[in-house]
Design a protein around this motif. Structure first.
Motif, mmCIF file in Angstrom:
data_model
loop_
_atom_site.group_PDB
_atom_site.id
_atom_site.type_symbol
_atom_site.label_atom_id
_atom_site.label_comp_id
_atom_site.label_asym_id
_atom_site.label_seq_id
_atom_site.Cartn_x
_atom_site.Cartn_y
_atom_site.Cartn_z
ATOM 1 N N LEU A 126 -47.415 -30.056 4.954
ATOM 2 C CA LEU A 126 -46.716 -31.331 4.858
ATOM 3 C C LEU A 126 -47.744 -32.287 4.261
ATOM 4 N N LYS B 39 -42.067 -25.437 11.147
ATOM 5 C CA LYS B 39 -40.917 -26.292 11.407
ATOM 6 C C LYS B 39 -40.577 -26.248 12.903
ATOM 7 N N PHE C 14 -36.301 -33.215 8.437
ATOM 8 C CA PHE C 14 -36.242 -32.264 7.342
ATOM 9 C C PHE C 14 -34.886 -32.339 6.645
ATOM 10 N N PRO C 15 -34.875 -32.272 5.320
ATOM 11 C CA PRO C 15 -33.610 -32.364 4.584
ATOM 12 C C PRO C 15 -32.729 -31.146 4.851
ATOM 13 N N ALA D 37 -38.299 -35.905 4.798
ATOM 14 C CA ALA D 37 -39.279 -35.250 3.926
ATOM 15 C C ALA D 37 -38.556 -34.712 2.692
ATOM 16 N N ARG D 38 -39.318 -34.454 1.642
ATOM 17 C CA ARG D 38 -38.775 -33.862 0.416
ATOM 18 C C ARG D 38 -39.385 -32.476 0.245
ATOM 19 N N PRO D 39 -38.580 -31.513 -0.227
ATOM 20 C CA PRO D 39 -39.143 -30.176 -0.466
ATOM 21 C C PRO D 39 -40.260 -30.232 -1.517
ATOM 22 N N ALA D 40 -41.262 -29.385 -1.328
ATOM 23 C CA ALA D 40 -42.384 -29.266 -2.268
ATOM 24 C C ALA D 40 -42.675 -27.773 -2.437
ATOM 25 N N GLY E 77 -44.293 -26.526 0.765
ATOM 26 C CA GLY E 77 -43.801 -27.072 2.027
ATOM 27 C C GLY E 77 -42.947 -28.301 1.818
ATOM 28 N N PHE E 78 -43.464 -29.443 2.277
ATOM 29 C CA PHE E 78 -42.721 -30.697 2.184
ATOM 30 C C PHE E 78 -43.659 -31.843 1.843
ATOM 31 N N GLU E 79 -43.068 -32.911 1.300
ATOM 32 C CA GLU E 79 -43.797 -34.147 1.023
ATOM 33 C C GLU E 79 -43.166 -35.265 1.825
ATOM 34 N N PHE E 80 -44.009 -36.190 2.308
ATOM 35 C CA PHE E 80 -43.516 -37.347 3.031
ATOM 36 C C PHE E 80 -44.509 -38.484 2.862
#
Length: 189
Positions: free
Chosen positions: A40, A105, A140-141, A165-168, A171-174
């Motif tokens: 993340l 998660k 989480f989206p 968060a946005r998918p990356a 993982g994810f970006e926030f």
């Protein structure tokens, strides 16, 4: 006759993060190589979009089963089902305001009123100029449980995206915006 001295100027908190708040496991909520683990990542910025450096981002979360190995879990403390899961991560921001946490998660968990909270991380932000920590959540989206989450439902619908968060690729970006347009929603705890 004595000389009169001026008033000492007020000071903000810090720089103390590099001295007293480092944590030995740092950004690793789970060890490297943990199945299902991801990064993340995000940036901490001020109201103008400038990087907030020398800050600290701390996360607390349930395990993938939505449990805590803590006596405050209303279902009773239980060791996590993931080897090496700590439920806690702490990372500093770098010179560009970037932070990163290596985690898994979390699962949904019961709220005190009997509802179900969607999978989320609770995040605290500490930094120079902040006299108290700021607390937010990262959801989480695509989670069906987001629509019924009792905390997320209290947030103005036009601001809920600041908690997603946005998918990356890994993982994810926030990103966390401390103020201004698209300011992250923070909670009084």
């Amino acid at each position: 006759m004595s000389e009169r001295l001026g008033v000492t100027p007020a000071q903000t908190v810090g720089p103390y993060l590099h001295i007293g708040l480092r944590w030995s496991d740092g950004p690793y909520v789970v060890p490297e190589g943990t199945p299902g683990a991801f990064w993340l990542r995000g940036r901490l910025v001020d109201g103008t979009g400038a990087a907030v450096v020398d800050a600290l981002v701390e996360s607390w979360q349930a395990d993938p089963d939505g449990r805590f190995d803590h006596p405050d879990d209303p279902r009773g403390a239980r060791p996590p089902g993931v080897d090496g899961f700590r439920g806690f991560g702490r990372t500093e921001t770098d010179g560009q305001g970037r932070y990163a946490l290596h985690t898994v998660k979390p699962g949904p968990l019961p709220s005190p009123d009997g509802a179900t909270e969607a999978p989320h991380l609770t995040v605290s932000v500490f930094g120079r100029g902040l006299l108290h920590r700021l607390v937010t959540r990262i959801y989480f989206p695509g989670e069906a449980a987001n629509a019924a989450d009792p905390v997320l439902r209290t947030v103005d619908p036009d601001r809920r995206d600041t908690l997603l968060a946005r998918p990356a690729t890994d993982g994810f970006e926030f990103d966390i915006r401390l103020q201004g347009e698209h300011e992250t929603v923070f909670f009084a705890v």
